[in-house]
Design an enzyme around this catalytic site. Structure first.
Site, short mmCIF file in Angstrom:
data_model
loop_
_atom_site.label_atom_id
_atom_site.label_comp_id
_atom_site.label_asym_id
_atom_site.label_seq_id
_atom_site.Cartn_x
_atom_site.Cartn_y
_atom_site.Cartn_z
NE ARG A 65 -0.97 -12.29 -21.96
CZ ARG A 65 -1.37 -11.08 -22.19
NH1 ARG A 65 -2.28 -10.61 -22.18
NH2 ARG A 65 -0.36 -10.29 -22.58
CB ILE A 66 3.77 -15.02 -17.80
CG1 ILE A 66 3.81 -14.99 -19.13
CG2 ILE A 66 4.99 -16.00 -17.36
CD1 ILE A 66 5.15 -14.23 -20.02
CB THR A 68 6.89 -6.14 -13.47
OG1 THR A 68 8.53 -6.23 -13.31
CG2 THR A 68 6.31 -6.22 -12.39
CB SER A 110 10.58 -9.01 -15.69
OG SER A 110 11.42 -8.61 -14.77
NE ARG A 111 12.55 -7.48 -22.01
CZ ARG A 111 11.99 -8.53 -22.44
NH1 ARG A 111 12.02 -9.72 -21.75
NH2 ARG A 111 10.93 -8.66 -23.79
CG ASP A 148 15.28 -16.06 -19.19
OD1 ASP A 148 16.36 -16.68 -19.80
OD2 ASP A 148 14.35 -15.96 -19.82
CD GLU A 153 18.98 -10.05 -21.55
OE1 GLU A 153 18.56 -10.26 -22.86
OE2 GLU A 153 18.39 -9.98 -20.65
CG HIS A 176 16.36 -12.89 -22.73
ND1 HIS A 176 16.12 -11.57 -22.90
CD2 HIS A 176 14.83 -13.14 -22.88
CE1 HIS A 176 14.91 -11.09 -22.69
NE2 HIS A 176 14.24 -12.31 -22.64
CB ILE A 177 16.18 -19.46 -22.92
CG1 ILE A 177 16.31 -19.98 -21.19
CG2 ILE A 177 17.58 -19.50 -23.43
CD1 ILE A 177 16.71 -21.56 -21.03
N GLY A 178 13.55 -17.59 -21.89
CA GLY A 178 12.05 -17.88 -21.48
C GLY A 178 11.15 -18.25 -22.35
CB SER A 179 9.64 -17.24 -25.57
OG SER A 179 10.47 -16.51 -25.97
C1 DGY Z 1 9.47 -11.87 -24.45
O1 DGY Z 1 8.55 -12.14 -25.48
O2 DGY Z 1 9.36 -10.64 -24.38
C2 DGY Z 1 10.53 -12.61 -24.07
O3 DGY Z 1 11.32 -12.02 -23.10
C3 DGY Z 1 11.29 -13.23 -25.25
O4 DGY Z 1 11.61 -14.50 -24.94
#
Ligand code: DGY
Length: 328
Positions: free
Chosen positions: A154-155, A207, A235-236, A260, A265, A284-287
């Site tokens: 989806r992202i 991924t 991703s990670r 990110d 971390e 790690h601020i994606g969301s």
């Molecule tokens: C997630 O939801 O997995 C994101 O990495 C958190 O920001």
């Protein structure tokens, strides 16, 4: 009375929503539970709301009554799925509500690295900007270039939409299977990973972290990328061999990177990545917008309530544990 534990503070409204199921234990505002506090709170808990805490054998041993662990994240690599399955503990996560916010950060990192925003911000602030400086300020274009998305969920679709319609980019993607909807909506082309890495001007990793994607970006793969290409990781951290990335950035195998996520971390301040001018790093601020993080926590609560009220089909159970619901 049943007990619900949250590893982070909850608002009054969130606690009220949960209190119809039982007692709610969470740390006070501004604090997280220590592991000791968490383990002690869990001994009679039926539900856990987590924000990245590992749910593994050690935790589950302390929580013999636990029925559901609900994470306020879409990623759930902190769930030990085998241990949860053994103990019949369901795992829930929060897809959908963060897609646009993470895709916005993807565009932001692509633009920041391509146009050297952080580096040139420092240049202005240090008073180094001189008349006649022209070429030293040049970056590279994002529009009309080729974006390679690795992991088309989806992202990935939200990013492809921005890139295609906002920036007229050509889209390549690599995923476990082909997606007709993506090809039709964005004119995207499926490519094997080596081909995508060779052809893309921007490579964005989206991924999930699984045994198959751990160290996906290693020395051989960075060497396939164009010297002018920019690498973005949303991703990670463990999907990337960071030593190889440092070499790639130092030795000019690629132009730059926007990160990110990191193997460790918070990333240690002396990490070699942080000394490179061609990297933009965010924590790690994606969301991480207030609206999206609130929506994620609300969804994590709804998932937990649905499971504990006997409606697990109304919850976003992680795919690998869905069969536990079907078994009833
Ligand atoms: C997630 O939801 O997995 C994101 O990495 C958190 O920001």
């Amino acid at each position: 009375m049943a007990k619900i534990v949250s590893t982070k503070p909850l608002s009054v409204a969130q606690r009220e929503k949960l209190s119809r199921l039982g007692d709610v234990a969470c740390p006070p505002e501004g604090r997280r539970f220590s592991q000791e506090e968490l383990f002690s709170a869990l001994h009679d808990a039926v539900g856990l709301i987590t924000f990245g805490t590992r749910v593994d054998e050690a935790l589950l041993e302390q929580a013999p009554s636990l029925k559901v662990a609900s994470t306020a994240s879409v990623g759930y690599d902190h769930f030990d799925l085998a241990a949860m399955r053994r103990r019949h503990v369901l795992g829930a996560h929060t897809p959908h509500v963060l897609d646009d916010t993470v895709a916005d950060l993807g565009m932001a990192l692509m633009l920041a690295v391509a146009r050297r925003i952080v580096e040139l911000d420092g240049y202005v602030r240090r008073g180094e900007w001189k008349k006649g400086d022209e070429e030293v300020l040049y970056g590279v274009d994002v529009h009309h270039r080729t974006l390679g998305i690795v992991g088309m969920g989806r992202i990935g679709r939200a990013l492809a939409k921005r890139a295609k319609f906002g920036f007229s980019m050509n889209i390549l993607y690599h995923a476990r299977s082909r997606h007709d909807d993506v090809e039709q909506a964005f004119g995207a082309r499926y490519a094997a990973l080596p081909e995508l890495l060779q052809d893309a001007d921007f490579v964005v990793l989206l991924t999930p972290l699984t045994p198959d994607t751990e160290n996906l970006m290693n020395e051989d793969r960075f060497r396939l990328m164009k010297r002018s290409a920019i690498f973005i990781n949303l991703s990670r951290g463990k999907t990337v061999d960071e030593d190889a990335l440092v070499h790639a950035l130092r030795e000019g195998w690629i132009r730059g990177a926007g990160l990110d996520v990191y193997r460790q971390e918070p990333v240690p301040p002396n990490h070699p990545l942080l000394s490179l001018p061609n990297v933009v790093c965010v924590p790690h601020i994606g969301s991480a917008t207030r609206a999206t993080r609130t929506a994620m926590l609300d969804l994590a609560i709804d998932n937990l309530v649905a499971v504990l009220e006997g409606r697990p089909k109304d919850a976003y159970i992680v795919p690998e544990l869905k069969d536990l619901v079907e078994e009833g």
